[in-house]
Every structure is written in structure tokens, then in C-alpha cells.
Design a protein around this motif. Structure first.
Motif, PDB file in Angstrom:
ATOM      1  N   LYS A   1       0.835  -1.203   0.000  1.00  0.00           N
ATOM      2  CA  LYS A   1       0.000   0.000   0.000  1.00  0.00           C
ATOM      3  C   LYS A   1       0.871   1.255   0.000  1.00  0.00           C
ATOM      4  CE  LYS A   1      -3.040   2.749   2.896  1.00  0.00           C
ATOM      5  NZ  LYS A   1      -3.632   2.896   4.222  1.00  0.00           N
ATOM      6  N   ILE A   2       1.898   1.269   0.838  1.00  0.00           N
ATOM      7  CA  ILE A   2       2.795   2.416   0.930  1.00  0.00           C
ATOM      8  C   ILE A   2       3.490   2.657  -0.406  1.00  0.00           C
ATOM      9  CG2 ILE A   2       4.950   3.219   1.976  1.00  0.00           C
ATOM     10  CD1 ILE A   2       3.985   1.787   4.580  1.00  0.00           C
ATOM     11  N   ARG A   3       3.966   1.597  -1.027  1.00  0.00           N
ATOM     12  CA  ARG A   3       4.655   1.739  -2.317  1.00  0.00           C
ATOM     13  C   ARG A   3       3.711   2.255  -3.403  1.00  0.00           C
ATOM     14  NH1 ARG A   3       7.594  -3.471  -0.940  1.00  0.00           N
ATOM     15  NH2 ARG A   3       9.696  -2.786  -0.448  1.00  0.00           N
ATOM     16  N   GLN A   4       2.462   1.788  -3.384  1.00  0.00           N
ATOM     17  CA  GLN A   4       1.497   2.249  -4.382  1.00  0.00           C
ATOM     18  C   GLN A   4       1.216   3.736  -4.222  1.00  0.00           C
ATOM     19  OE1 GLN A   4      -1.750  -0.447  -3.664  1.00  0.00           O
ATOM     20  NE2 GLN A   4      -1.029  -1.935  -5.175  1.00  0.00           N
ATOM     21  N   ILE A   5       1.032   4.188  -2.991  1.00  0.00           N
ATOM     22  CA  ILE A   5       0.780   5.608  -2.737  1.00  0.00           C
ATOM     23  C   ILE A   5       2.000   6.439  -3.110  1.00  0.00           C
ATOM     24  CG2 ILE A   5       0.363   7.317  -0.915  1.00  0.00           C
ATOM     25  CD1 ILE A   5      -1.501   5.218   0.387  1.00  0.00           C
TER      26      ILE A   5
ATOM     27  N   VAL B   1       3.993  14.199  -9.316  1.00  0.00           N
ATOM     28  CA  VAL B   1       5.071  15.186  -9.329  1.00  0.00           C
ATOM     29  C   VAL B   1       5.714  15.247 -10.705  1.00  0.00           C
ATOM     30  CG1 VAL B   1       7.383  15.670  -8.408  1.00  0.00           C
ATOM     31  CG2 VAL B   1       5.547  15.028  -6.855  1.00  0.00           C
ATOM     32  N   LEU B   2       5.955  14.094 -11.308  1.00  0.00           N
ATOM     33  CA  LEU B   2       6.553  14.086 -12.655  1.00  0.00           C
ATOM     34  C   LEU B   2       5.662  14.755 -13.677  1.00  0.00           C
ATOM     35  CD1 LEU B   2       8.099  10.489 -12.790  1.00  0.00           C
ATOM     36  CD2 LEU B   2       9.317  12.668 -12.599  1.00  0.00           C
ATOM     37  N   ARG B   3       4.348  14.498 -13.592  1.00  0.00           N
ATOM     38  CA  ARG B   3       3.394  15.133 -14.526  1.00  0.00           C
ATOM     39  C   ARG B   3       3.373  16.635 -14.332  1.00  0.00           C
ATOM     40  NH1 ARG B   3      -1.401  11.678 -13.292  1.00  0.00           N
ATOM     41  NH2 ARG B   3      -0.515   9.676 -13.766  1.00  0.00           N
ATOM     42  N   SER B   4       3.340  17.075 -13.079  1.00  0.00           N
ATOM     43  CA  SER B   4       3.283  18.522 -12.824  1.00  0.00           C
ATOM     44  C   SER B   4       4.582  19.193 -13.261  1.00  0.00           C
ATOM     45  CB  SER B   4       2.996  18.816 -11.359  1.00  0.00           C
ATOM     46  OG  SER B   4       4.063  18.410 -10.544  1.00  0.00           O
ATOM     47  N   ASN B   5       5.716  18.507 -13.094  1.00  0.00           N
ATOM     48  CA  ASN B   5       6.993  19.072 -13.551  1.00  0.00           C
ATOM     49  C   ASN B   5       7.051  19.165 -15.066  1.00  0.00           C
ATOM     50  OD1 ASN B   5       7.928  19.397 -10.973  1.00  0.00           O
ATOM     51  ND2 ASN B   5       9.184  17.549 -10.972  1.00  0.00           N
ATOM     52  N   SER B   6       6.538  18.157 -15.764  1.00  0.00           N
ATOM     53  CA  SER B   6       6.593  18.173 -17.222  1.00  0.00           C
ATOM     54  C   SER B   6       5.621  19.211 -17.783  1.00  0.00           C
ATOM     55  CB  SER B   6       6.292  16.799 -17.795  1.00  0.00           C
ATOM     56  OG  SER B   6       4.954  16.426 -17.537  1.00  0.00           O
ATOM     57  N   GLN B   7       4.479  19.436 -17.122  1.00  0.00           N
ATOM     58  CA  GLN B   7       3.528  20.439 -17.584  1.00  0.00           C
ATOM     59  C   GLN B   7       4.039  21.849 -17.331  1.00  0.00           C
ATOM     60  OE1 GLN B   7      -0.132  19.440 -15.667  1.00  0.00           O
ATOM     61  NE2 GLN B   7      -0.597  17.767 -17.094  1.00  0.00           N
ATOM     62  N   SER B   8       4.771  22.032 -16.238  1.00  0.00           N
ATOM     63  CA  SER B   8       5.280  23.372 -15.935  1.00  0.00           C
ATOM     64  C   SER B   8       6.444  23.761 -16.852  1.00  0.00           C
ATOM     65  CB  SER B   8       5.714  23.465 -14.471  1.00  0.00           C
ATOM     66  OG  SER B   8       6.802  22.615 -14.225  1.00  0.00           O
ATOM     67  N   SER B   9       7.098  22.780 -17.434  1.00  0.00           N
ATOM     68  CA  SER B   9       8.218  23.072 -18.323  1.00  0.00           C
ATOM     69  C   SER B   9       7.765  23.352 -19.752  1.00  0.00           C
ATOM     70  CB  SER B   9       9.243  21.923 -18.312  1.00  0.00           C
ATOM     71  OG  SER B   9       8.659  20.766 -18.861  1.00  0.00           O
ATOM     72  N   ILE B  10       6.506  23.117 -20.009  1.00  0.00           N
ATOM     73  CA  ILE B  10       5.976  23.335 -21.393  1.00  0.00           C
ATOM     74  C   ILE B  10       5.707  24.779 -21.639  1.00  0.00           C
ATOM     75  CG2 ILE B  10       4.036  22.876 -22.910  1.00  0.00           C
ATOM     76  CD1 ILE B  10       3.873  20.097 -21.745  1.00  0.00           C
TER      77      ILE B  10
ATOM     78  N   ARG C   1       4.716  10.084  -6.893  1.00  0.00           N
ATOM     79  CA  ARG C   1       5.861  10.333  -7.764  1.00  0.00           C
ATOM     80  C   ARG C   1       5.387  10.662  -9.178  1.00  0.00           C
ATOM     81  NH1 ARG C   1       8.293   5.599  -7.250  1.00  0.00           N
ATOM     82  NH2 ARG C   1       8.652   5.907  -5.057  1.00  0.00           N
ATOM     83  N   GLN C   2       4.371   9.927  -9.659  1.00  0.00           N
ATOM     84  CA  GLN C   2       3.851  10.178 -11.001  1.00  0.00           C
ATOM     85  C   GLN C   2       3.184  11.549 -11.090  1.00  0.00           C
ATOM     86  OE1 GLN C   2       1.357   6.805 -11.783  1.00  0.00           O
ATOM     87  NE2 GLN C   2       3.095   5.435 -12.195  1.00  0.00           N
TER      88      GLN C   2
END
Length: 146
Positions: free
Chosen positions: A125-129, A137-146, A134-135
Motif C-alpha cells: 500500500k505504501i509503495r502504491q501511494i 510530481v513528474l506530470r506537474s513538472n513536465s507540464q510546468s516546463s511546457i 511520484r507520477q
């Protein structure tokens, strides 16, 4: 002090950032692990000096510091703390014992007097959360760099 001094592809600023991060995260440790990291990072003691004090071979100290450093830098427990509202007290305690202290699932089960399978289920459960966060954060980082 750190592997970054031995690696040519890491610049000095990154190495200092890693050392600062470790210094801040040392506060999460306790006991011998905290003592070893303080002696190594803040006091500048060598593996040889610490081994003499502990009465063990210096490779034992080096391995232990490497393991502690790896656990601190992975930050899985930090992610749990940032999302503590998603976890119960027992789940956070198990996350700390597994990701920060480095206890095995069997040791945690024995210590907590629960089954190995319960520990494994909680860690899943901890790993899934953590993975979902993490995903995000990665999505928000990639959208902010566009």
C-alpha cells in the motif's frame, strides 16, 4: 565522505547539495545509525577512525554508512511523512522501520506481533501511494516546463 567525490560525472555543487540533504535527514535517525552519520558527515571522521572506536573492521563501518546514506537519499520514508494523512500510525511506524531503519519484513512482523503477510500488505500500500505521488510530481513538472 560521499560517493560523489569518487565519481567524475557529479559536480561539486551537486555533492554539496547531497551532503546538505543528508545532514537534514540525519535528524530522522536514532541510535548508532545517527551517531555514525554525525561522526562521518559533521565531524569528518574517517571510516578507519570510527572502526577503531567501535572495535570493528573499517569495511563494516563503510558498508553501514553506505546503506544508511542510500536509505536516506531514496526518500521513501520522507514521501510517507509528506502524505501522512493517507497512513495510519502503525503504517507510518512500519514505513519508518522498513525504509529508514532497514529492518526486514520478518523482523518488523516479529517486533509488531503481526503476520509477515500483514507487513507485506502494508508495504505494498505504501509503495502504491508513493508511486502515485511520484507520477503526480513528474506530470506537474513536465507540464510546468511546457
Amino acid at each position: 565522505m560521499l560517493d560523489c567525490y569518487q565519481t567524475s560525472n557529479v559536480n561539486n555543487n551537486e555533492c554539496y547539495d547531497i551532503a546538505d540533504l543528508l545532514r537534514h535527514r540525519i535528524k530522522l535517525l536514532s541510535g548508532e545509525d545517527k551517531l555514525l552519520m554525525v561522526m562521518h558527515l559533521e565531524k569528518g571522521n574517517s571510516f578507519r577512525q570510527m572502526a577503531k572506536l567501535a572495535g570493528v573492521h573499517e569495511t563494516i563501518i563503510a558498508r553501514r554508512i553506505h546503506k544508511i546514506t542510500t536509505r536516506l537519499l531514496k526518500g521513501e520514508y520522507i514521501t510517507c511523512l509528506r502524505n501522512e494523512n493517507k497512513f495510519s500510525a502503525i503504517e507510518l511506524a512500519i514505513a519508518r522501520e522498513y525504509f529508514l531503519i532497514g529492518l526486514s519484513m520478518r523482523e518488523i512482523a516479529r517486533k509488531r506481533q503481526i503476520t509477515y503477510y500483514q507487513v507485506r500488505k502494508i508495504l505494498r500500500k505504501i509503495r502504491q501511494i508513493n508511486s502515485a505521488n511520484r507520477q503526480l510530481v513528474l506530470r506537474s513538472n513536465s507540464q510546468s516546463s511546457i
